[in-house]
Design an enzyme around this catalytic site. Structure first.
Site, PDB file in Angstrom:
ATOM      1  N   ASP A 129       5.221   4.367  16.151  1.00 29.69           N
ATOM      2  CA  ASP A 129       5.504   3.248  17.022  1.00 29.69           C
ATOM      3  C   ASP A 129       4.201   2.648  17.555  1.00 29.69           C
ATOM      4  O   ASP A 129       4.018   1.435  17.561  1.00 29.69           O
ATOM      5  CB  ASP A 129       6.341   3.766  18.205  1.00 29.69           C
ATOM      6  N   ARG A 133       0.149   7.375  -3.617  1.00 24.03           N
ATOM      7  CA  ARG A 133       0.107   5.924  -3.670  1.00 24.03           C
ATOM      8  C   ARG A 133      -1.317   5.389  -3.484  1.00 24.03           C
ATOM      9  O   ARG A 133      -1.704   4.397  -4.075  1.00 24.03           O
ATOM     10  CB  ARG A 133       1.018   5.327  -2.593  1.00 24.03           C
ATOM     11  N   TYR A 189       1.274   2.867  16.220  1.00 23.23           N
ATOM     12  CA  TYR A 189       0.533   2.235  15.120  1.00 23.23           C
ATOM     13  C   TYR A 189       1.122   0.850  14.822  1.00 23.23           C
ATOM     14  O   TYR A 189       0.396  -0.135  14.699  1.00 23.23           O
ATOM     15  CB  TYR A 189       0.588   3.124  13.871  1.00 23.23           C
ATOM     16  N   ASP A 190       2.452   0.779  14.752  1.00 22.56           N
ATOM     17  CA  ASP A 190       3.108  -0.511  14.474  1.00 22.56           C
ATOM     18  C   ASP A 190       2.763  -1.539  15.549  1.00 22.56           C
ATOM     19  O   ASP A 190       2.504  -2.699  15.252  1.00 22.56           O
ATOM     20  CB  ASP A 190       4.640  -0.354  14.420  1.00 22.56           C
ATOM     21  N   LYS A 211      15.553   5.288   3.832  1.00 26.00           N
ATOM     22  CA  LYS A 211      14.100   5.170   3.684  1.00 26.00           C
ATOM     23  C   LYS A 211      13.520   6.503   4.149  1.00 26.00           C
ATOM     24  O   LYS A 211      13.535   6.822   5.344  1.00 26.00           O
ATOM     25  CB  LYS A 211      13.563   4.017   4.530  1.00 26.00           C
ATOM     26  N   LYS A 232      18.083  -3.145  -1.452  1.00 27.51           N
ATOM     27  CA  LYS A 232      17.472  -3.725  -2.661  1.00 27.51           C
ATOM     28  C   LYS A 232      18.492  -4.594  -3.382  1.00 27.51           C
ATOM     29  O   LYS A 232      19.670  -4.220  -3.461  1.00 27.51           O
ATOM     30  CB  LYS A 232      17.049  -2.600  -3.626  1.00 27.51           C
TER      31      LYS A 232
END
Ligand code: IVH
Length: 696
Positions: free
Chosen positions: A41, A141, A43-44, A120, A302
């Site tokens: 939170d 990634r 960081y966002d 997710k 999606k």
């Protein structure tokens, strides 16, 4: 359903530059060791502040800024990806989602006919490259263009087999995480080696995935969410299918290859046709979040069809055909201020964390459970530590671990009690849960207070101060002694007049006539609250029958499994002298209306299963939430539960798929959302009152 986190306001260029540095460091730690100093939170909020500042002052934007970059620009790894591993754009509310869908459909020039909706997963993205059916390489990634080779982790990841049943060449992308059980096991292994626990499952998975030479092994789990052909396999039949099939069917194909996918999670990958169905699925998954055995931080939606995906394409950061619906943070970092030690009814001495208040999943958390003293040691917690705290939905908040790299050196050891904090007696530390050696006697005051409470024997005029007087005067050691108190003894107490003495004696006399379920509840048997006591009393009909029951017999009562039954037998043996005293005092030991076991009649009576006497709530599990109104306004929660059971139902405190009805009053909270998500019928207090009017 969710609000976007507020942006951290940045006043000037200096604050902006500092924020960029903090965010870059946090992203590097998050995507590296997993040990970020900021929770998600925070960081966002910071990145939103950076974005807002850059939008207002584009001329000041720093090239190193994390805004708009995959992995916040934290570059790790040197294995190029075949196709970039991108991120996902986020939405935070149903309105945002509708806006995103409208935008996508505008771009496509047609409605999207099928959507897939899946959890997710809160782990780390990896790409698993299978060559000829063999897992050849595992790559993180990284910055999305190139990642780090973590093939050394092959063999420690559940769901990612080293060999496939067919010799296919394919790249499967998905998330590596630790389930709650794997996280607990990993922390046991880690702390026994170097004493420093992982802060949370995500950083445990990040650290473990990258660690090469550990002396201990930690297991992780993989769930795939995408599959693509490797470049030189472009023309193979599998490659063609991967290009043509809808996402939901690709997931089935991957499962067919023996690789676990998001479809294997309890919430699955489900293809739906309309946006309303998408929204319902989002709510359903959100409602089940607290019960999932691993962390999710949102729901991914999606466009399911390959043609839609192809037409939508990608931005530099994310696909345009998918979106992450973010859920509020359920884990935050806050400070452990103190550890309190509370003595329970049965003498158990339990630690509780006092935290710097922190907002988590809709409420402010100040206390969190610490389970037992060994748990504090195992987690290596110190007072003043920054700790990760987890809370979702109705779960009791818990302290997960200290954030060790935020220590300043001012932290202090947690002080464990040497003597019972209530009575000063010795502590039995032979079990994980510590107990006062006096057990219930330590607790005379608390256990008598409990026994005389409104929902048990309901003896008015017997507050805690009076009970302390009686215990201190040596007149009572348990609540059975109340029934043999004389008028003179009571009158001799400080501040006790004639009238109040007579009133108290009358209340004690009335308590003798309470039905068995109240008397049983008053005993304070571990694990048996009010509704379990009612079920036991209804099933057995008499105290004699309860005492005669063995472990098997007790298990005939709904909600009693083998462990609880064994504990009950033990507790009842321990309570035998108290029960004997109650019998001698003439306290009621039977349950009106119940007929007892053996004939089968009790079971019928208990379930009210006789069709001839079918009651309005027969066979229904009913949950009550929020404040009651109308004819039910004055009823306590316990009285509501009694009403439900009189009307043939089973009162329950939590919503599940088995719940038949939720009675939701004003200020109903997350239970109502969960019931809605599970399709559980919801009634207002007034509607419910009408259903059970004969029983009120
Ligand atoms: S699809 C092209 N599906 O979330 C990117 N991602 O915040 C397609 N994630 O990088 C990603 N669960 O690591 C997808 N069911 C899911 C996911 C998922 C977790 C991760 C993934 C992605 C990140 C973006």
């Amino acid at each position: 359903m969710t609000d976007a986190p507020h942006a951290t306001p940045l006043a000037d260029q200096a604050e902006y530059a500092q924020a960029v540095q903090v965010a870059v460091d946090a992203a590097a730690a998050y995507y590296g060791s997993g040990d970020s100093a900021l929770d998600d939170d925070a960081y966002d909020r910071l990145v939103r502040g950076i974005e807002a500042y850059e939008a207002a002052h584009p001329e000041h934007a720093l090239p190193g800024s994390p805004a708009g970059k995959v992995a916040g620009g934290a570059v790790v790894g040197d294995v190029p990806h075949t196709v970039p591993m991108l991120s996902l754009d986020n939405v935070f509310s149903a309105e945002d989602l509708a806006g995103w869908v409208a935008g996508l459909e505008r771009r496509l020039g047609r409605p999207v006919e099928a959507w897939s909706v899946e959890p997710k997963l809160d782990g780390l993205a990896v790409s698993a490259r299978y060559q000829g059916g063999r897992l050849a390489q595992l790559v993180t990634r990284g910055d999305g263009v190139a990642g780090e080779d973590v093939s050394h982790a092959i063999g420690t990841v559940v769901g990612l087999p080293e060999r496939l049943p067919e010799p296919v060449t394919v790249e499967i992308r998905g998330e590596v995480l630790m389930t709650s059980a794997q996280f607990e096991a990993a922390n046991v292994a880690r702390t026994s080696f170097d004493g420093v626990p992982f802060a949370n499952p995500r950083s445990a998975a990040a650290g473990t995935l990258r660690a090469k030479d550990r002396k201990y092994r930690c297991e992780m789990t993989f769930f795939g969410y995408g599959a693509l052909p490797l470049p030189f396999e472009d023309g193979s039949p599998l490659a063609v299918r991967l290009r043509e099939l809808p996402h939901s069917q690709i997931m089935e194909l991957v499962v067919g290859l023996g690789v676990q996918t998001t479809g294997a999670t309890p919430v699955g990958v489900i293809a739906v046709a309309t946006v309303d169905e998408v929204r319902a699925r989002v709510e359903e998954i959100a409602g089940l979040r607290a019960e999932l055995p691993f962390g999710i931080d949102g729901i991914v939606i999606k466009a399911d069809l390959a043609a839609d995906q192809e037409l939508a394409g990608f931005s530099s950061r994310a696909p345009r055909w998918a979106i992450a619906y973010k859920l509020p943070a359920v884990e935050k970092i806050t400070k452990l201020v103190e550890v309190e030690w509370n003595v329970g009814r049965t003498g158990i001495i339990a630690p509780r964390a006092v935290l710097e208040p922190v907002r988590l999943d809709g409420s402010v958390v100040t206390y969190a459970t610490l389970h037992n003293p060994a748990d504090i040691t195992r987690r290596g917690l110190m007072l003043g530590d920054h700790v990760t705290v987890y809370k979702a939905g109705d779960v009791i908040p818990r302290v997960e671990a200290p954030v060790v790299h935020l220590r300043t050196g001012d932290e202090r050891a947690v002080v464990f009690p040497q003597v019972c904090p209530r009575c000063g007696g010795d502590i039995d530390t032979s079990q994980q849960r510590w107990r006062c050696v006096r057990g219930r006697a330590c607790h005379a005051v608390a256990s008598v207070s409990y026994a005389v409470g409104r929902d048990q024997l309901d003896i008015e005029g017997l507050g805690e101060t009076r009970i302390v007087q009686l215990v201190d005067a040596g007149l009572i050691v348990d609540f059975a002694d109340l029934f043999t108190l004389t008028r003179e003894q009571i009158l001799a107490l400080d501040r006790m007049g004639e009238t109040s003495t007579d009133n108290l004696l009358a209340a004690i006399e009335r308590a003798k006539g309470k039905p068995l379920n109240k008397v049983f509840c008053a005993l304070g048997v571990r694990g048996t609250g009010r509704s379990m006591s009612r079920r036991i009393a209804r099933h057995f009909a008499s105290m004699d029958a309860i005492r005669a029951a063995d472990i098997d017999g007790l298990q005939a009562v709904e909600g009693i499994g083998p462990e609880k039954a064994a504990m009950l037998v033990e507790e009842l043996a321990e309570l035998a002298p108290l029960i004997d005293k109650l019998v001698v005092a003439g306290v009621t030991m039977t349950e009106p209306g119940a007929t007892g076991p053996g004939t089968g009649a009790a079971d019928e009576a208990e379930a009210d299963a006789d069709p001839a006497v079918s009651l309005p709530l027969t066979g229904m599990a009913v949950v009550v939430t929020g404040s009651m109104s109308g004819p039910l306004e004055a009823l306590s929660r316990n009285q509501m539960n009694e009403l439900i059971e009189r009307a043939g139902g089973k009162a329950s405190s939590s919503i599940s798929a088995r719940t038949a009805l939720l009675v939701a009053g004003e200020k109903a909270g997350s239970k109502k959302d969960k019931a809605a998500a599970l399709g559980v019928r919801i009634a207002t207090p007034e509607e419910f009152a009408a259903m059970v009017h004969d029983f009120i």
